[in-house]
Scaffold this motif. Structure first.
Motif, PDB file in Angstrom:
ATOM      1  N   ALA A   1       1.055  -1.024   0.054  1.00 30.15           N
ATOM      2  CA  ALA A   1      -0.025   0.002   0.082  1.00 30.15           C
ATOM      3  C   ALA A   1       0.876   1.188   0.045  1.00 30.15           C
ATOM      4  CB  ALA A   1      -0.974  -0.026   1.247  1.00 30.15           C
ATOM      5  N   LYS A   2       1.874   1.338   0.910  1.00 28.96           N
ATOM      6  CA  LYS A   2       2.867   2.474   0.864  1.00 28.96           C
ATOM      7  C   LYS A   2       3.513   2.720  -0.605  1.00 28.96           C
ATOM      8  CE  LYS A   2       7.007   4.123   3.411  1.00 28.96           C
ATOM      9  NZ  LYS A   2       7.847   3.559   4.389  1.00 28.96           N
ATOM     10  N   VAL A   3       3.975   1.525  -0.981  1.00 29.05           N
ATOM     11  CA  VAL A   3       4.849   1.731  -2.266  1.00 29.05           C
ATOM     12  C   VAL A   3       3.771   2.241  -3.387  1.00 29.05           C
ATOM     13  CG1 VAL A   3       6.148   0.495  -3.890  1.00 29.05           C
ATOM     14  CG2 VAL A   3       6.843   0.120  -1.609  1.00 29.05           C
ATOM     15  N   ALA A   4       2.737   1.470  -3.438  1.00 26.83           N
ATOM     16  CA  ALA A   4       1.726   2.066  -4.604  1.00 26.83           C
ATOM     17  C   ALA A   4       1.291   3.684  -4.253  1.00 26.83           C
ATOM     18  CB  ALA A   4       0.685   1.219  -4.354  1.00 26.83           C
ATOM     19  N   ALA A   5       1.225   3.888  -2.984  1.00 30.22           N
ATOM     20  CA  ALA A   5       0.931   5.422  -3.036  1.00 30.22           C
ATOM     21  C   ALA A   5       2.130   6.100  -3.253  1.00 30.22           C
ATOM     22  CB  ALA A   5       0.518   5.759  -1.331  1.00 30.22           C
ATOM     23  N   VAL A   6       3.194   5.793  -2.797  1.00 26.60           N
ATOM     24  CA  VAL A   6       4.323   6.724  -3.059  1.00 26.60           C
ATOM     25  C   VAL A   6       4.858   6.728  -4.465  1.00 26.60           C
ATOM     26  CG1 VAL A   6       6.692   7.227  -2.288  1.00 26.60           C
ATOM     27  CG2 VAL A   6       4.947   6.699  -0.622  1.00 26.60           C
ATOM     28  N   HIS A   7       4.957   5.324  -5.096  1.00 29.73           N
ATOM     29  CA  HIS A   7       5.723   5.257  -6.385  1.00 29.73           C
ATOM     30  C   HIS A   7       4.779   4.980  -7.541  1.00 29.73           C
ATOM     31  CE1 HIS A   7       9.600   5.607  -4.327  1.00 29.73           C
ATOM     32  NE2 HIS A   7       9.001   4.785  -3.422  1.00 29.73           N
ATOM     33  N   GLY A   8       3.332   4.963  -6.974  1.00 30.36           N
ATOM     34  CA  GLY A   8       2.339   4.561  -8.111  1.00 30.36           C
ATOM     35  C   GLY A   8       2.390   5.453  -9.401  1.00 30.36           C
ATOM     36  N   GLU A   9       2.897   6.921  -9.367  1.00 29.79           N
ATOM     37  CA  GLU A   9       2.670   7.622 -10.421  1.00 29.79           C
ATOM     38  C   GLU A   9       3.769   7.137 -11.510  1.00 29.79           C
ATOM     39  OE1 GLU A   9       1.378  11.667 -11.579  1.00 29.79           O
ATOM     40  OE2 GLU A   9       0.520  10.315  -9.952  1.00 29.79           O
TER      41      GLU A   9
ATOM     42  N   CYS B   1       5.527   4.168 -11.305  1.00 33.79           N
ATOM     43  CA  CYS B   1       5.409   2.604 -11.521  1.00 33.79           C
ATOM     44  C   CYS B   1       3.761   2.221 -11.376  1.00 33.79           C
ATOM     45  CB  CYS B   1       6.099   1.784 -10.690  1.00 33.79           C
ATOM     46  SG  CYS B   1       7.893   2.265 -10.549  1.00 33.79           S
ATOM     47  N   PRO B   2       3.095   2.765 -12.436  1.00 35.30           N
ATOM     48  CA  PRO B   2       1.802   2.450 -12.163  1.00 35.30           C
ATOM     49  C   PRO B   2       1.273   0.733 -12.012  1.00 35.30           C
ATOM     50  CG  PRO B   2       2.049   3.173 -14.348  1.00 35.30           C
ATOM     51  CD  PRO B   2       3.375   3.179 -13.543  1.00 35.30           C
ATOM     52  N   TRP B   3       2.231  -0.073 -12.400  1.00 33.38           N
ATOM     53  CA  TRP B   3       1.857  -1.344 -12.007  1.00 33.38           C
ATOM     54  C   TRP B   3       1.923  -1.680 -10.553  1.00 33.38           C
ATOM     55  CZ3 TRP B   3       6.441  -3.387  -9.829  1.00 33.38           C
ATOM     56  CH2 TRP B   3       7.431  -2.657 -10.081  1.00 33.38           C
ATOM     57  N   MET B   4       2.497  -0.893  -9.856  1.00 30.06           N
ATOM     58  CA  MET B   4       2.395  -1.356  -8.437  1.00 30.06           C
ATOM     59  C   MET B   4       1.037  -1.062  -7.748  1.00 30.06           C
ATOM     60  SD  MET B   4       4.767  -2.620  -6.773  1.00 30.06           S
ATOM     61  CE  MET B   4       4.249  -2.693  -5.323  1.00 30.06           C
ATOM     62  N   ARG B   5       0.257   0.027  -8.567  1.00 32.19           N
ATOM     63  CA  ARG B   5      -1.192   0.087  -8.448  1.00 32.19           C
ATOM     64  C   ARG B   5      -2.041  -1.091  -8.525  1.00 32.19           C
ATOM     65  NH1 ARG B   5      -1.542   6.081 -10.724  1.00 32.19           N
ATOM     66  NH2 ARG B   5      -0.791   7.255  -8.867  1.00 32.19           N
TER      67      ARG B   5
ATOM     68  N   ASP C   1      16.400   2.071  -9.170  1.00 33.24           N
ATOM     69  CA  ASP C   1      16.503   2.946  -8.189  1.00 33.24           C
ATOM     70  C   ASP C   1      15.289   2.699  -7.242  1.00 33.24           C
ATOM     71  OD1 ASP C   1      14.375   3.598  -9.599  1.00 33.24           O
ATOM     72  OD2 ASP C   1      14.784   5.699  -9.894  1.00 33.24           O
ATOM     73  N   ALA C   2      14.849   1.657  -6.864  1.00 37.99           N
ATOM     74  CA  ALA C   2      14.028   1.473  -6.063  1.00 37.99           C
ATOM     75  C   ALA C   2      14.660   1.462  -4.535  1.00 37.99           C
ATOM     76  CB  ALA C   2      13.435  -0.053  -6.080  1.00 37.99           C
TER      77      ALA C   2
ATOM     78  N   ALA D   1      12.090  -4.512  -0.602  1.00 44.78           N
ATOM     79  CA  ALA D   1      11.424  -5.737   0.638  1.00 44.78           C
ATOM     80  C   ALA D   1       9.983  -6.130   0.357  1.00 44.78           C
ATOM     81  CB  ALA D   1      11.436  -5.038   1.861  1.00 44.78           C
ATOM     82  N   ALA D   2       9.244  -5.265  -0.359  1.00 43.56           N
ATOM     83  CA  ALA D   2       7.863  -5.905  -0.736  1.00 43.56           C
ATOM     84  C   ALA D   2       7.905  -6.729  -1.699  1.00 43.56           C
ATOM     85  CB  ALA D   2       7.104  -4.558  -1.366  1.00 43.56           C
ATOM     86  N   LEU D   3       8.659  -6.570  -2.783  1.00 42.36           N
ATOM     87  CA  LEU D   3       8.940  -7.362  -3.741  1.00 42.36           C
ATOM     88  C   LEU D   3       9.339  -8.840  -3.446  1.00 42.36           C
ATOM     89  CD1 LEU D   3       9.509  -5.279  -7.059  1.00 42.36           C
ATOM     90  CD2 LEU D   3       7.415  -6.067  -6.181  1.00 42.36           C
ATOM     91  N   ASP D   4      10.431  -8.764  -2.733  1.00 37.83           N
ATOM     92  CA  ASP D   4      11.129  -9.769  -1.952  1.00 37.83           C
ATOM     93  C   ASP D   4      10.411 -10.650  -1.371  1.00 37.83           C
ATOM     94  OD1 ASP D   4      13.747 -11.231  -1.880  1.00 37.83           O
ATOM     95  OD2 ASP D   4      13.465 -11.069   0.252  1.00 37.83           O
ATOM     96  N   GLY D   5       9.545  -9.899  -0.478  1.00 41.08           N
ATOM     97  CA  GLY D   5       8.328 -10.760   0.465  1.00 41.08           C
ATOM     98  C   GLY D   5       7.498 -11.258  -0.532  1.00 41.08           C
TER      99      GLY D   5
END
Ligand SMILES: [Fe+2]
Ligand SMILES: [Fe+2]
Length: 245
Positions: free
Chosen positions: A105-113, A115-119, A198-199, A205-209
């Motif tokens: 949720a945090k990554v989608a909110a911060v980096h969603g613009e 990396c829209p695929w995180m949304r 540059d993540a 950690a989210a993707l590794d999880g």
């Protein structure tokens, strides 16, 4: 599993970059590995009043306690197998799903613009988590108690559920297929759980999880679909045949 040489002078951020699974230990201890990642482990531990050597041991233990690979599921009784699945795979999911949910949720909110695929990952993960949580509850409250009771001869499962034990098992297998579809979609969306170059550490950690979750789910579903369920159905058939003779 191999472990790397790590020492207390390594920065917390570097430790997580090398092995994102270490983020779990830091999260447990409240050590900031993302924005505060530039601190050496020793300094980060002192700031929290923790013994750096003890934390080092926890990091190494986290790498080694990876799975129950050595377990021979086929040698356990049905009840022992239900216990094992609950105590390892279900316990892992109950701890891991909320942790991943918060990070995604945090990554989608911060980096969603950028990396829209995180949304999309977030949208797939939310129902996946809800359905998996309800699925585990059905196994723990309905199916596994039926299997344990049947093995102990306390009840005839076929009478107890108004049909054969194969019915709830078929339902669980169908739900496993849905979970497998969601995991495949998550893998596709993240291009095999690859973070952008540059993540930040939370992103990694989210993707590794998610990668670990997929691996654990493969073990978990294998033990249910290929070991527990066929053995439980065999047991029921034998019990029914013995009842008729
Ligand atoms: Fe399960
Ligand atoms: Fe299951």
């Amino acid at each position: 599993m191999t472990t790397t040489n790590i020492d207390v002078a390594t920065t917390v951020g570097q430790l997580v970059t090398e092995r994102p699974a270490r983020s779990r230990v830091f999260q447990e201890l409240g050590i900031d590995f993302c924005c505060g990642g530039k601190k050496p482990l020793q300094e980060a531990c002192h700031a929290k009043g923790l013994d750096p050597q003890a934390v080092l041991q926890m990091l190494l233990a986290a790498e080694q306690a990876d799975d129950s690979q050595g377990l021979d599921a086929a040698r356990l009784s049905l009840g022992e197998l239900c216990d094992h699945i609950e105590q390892t795979h279900h316990a892992y999911l109950k701890q891991e799903l909320p942790r991943l949910q918060a990070m995604i949720a945090k990554v989608a909110a911060v980096h969603g613009e950028r990396c829209p695929w995180m949304r999309d990952v977030h949208e797939v993960f939310e129902p996946f988590m809800r359905e998996l949580t309800s699925h585990m509850m059905k196994e723990e409250q309905v199916l596994f108690p039926m299997i344990r009771a049947m093995e102990l001869g306390k009840t005839n499962a076929a009478c107890h559920c108004g049909g054969t034990i194969a019915n709830p098992i078929r339902m669980m297998e169908h739900e496993h297929d849905d979970a497998g579809d969601a995991l495949r979609r998550l893998r596709e969306l993240t291009d095999g759980y690859s973070p952008p170059a540059d993540a930040c550490n939370t992103f990694r950690a989210a993707l590794d999880g998610l990668r670990e979750l997929e691996a654990d789910m493969h073990q978990h579903v294998h033990k249910e679909n290929n070991v527990l369920f066929p053995r439980a159905m065999d047991h029921e058939s034998q019990q029914m045949a013995a009842g008729k003779s």
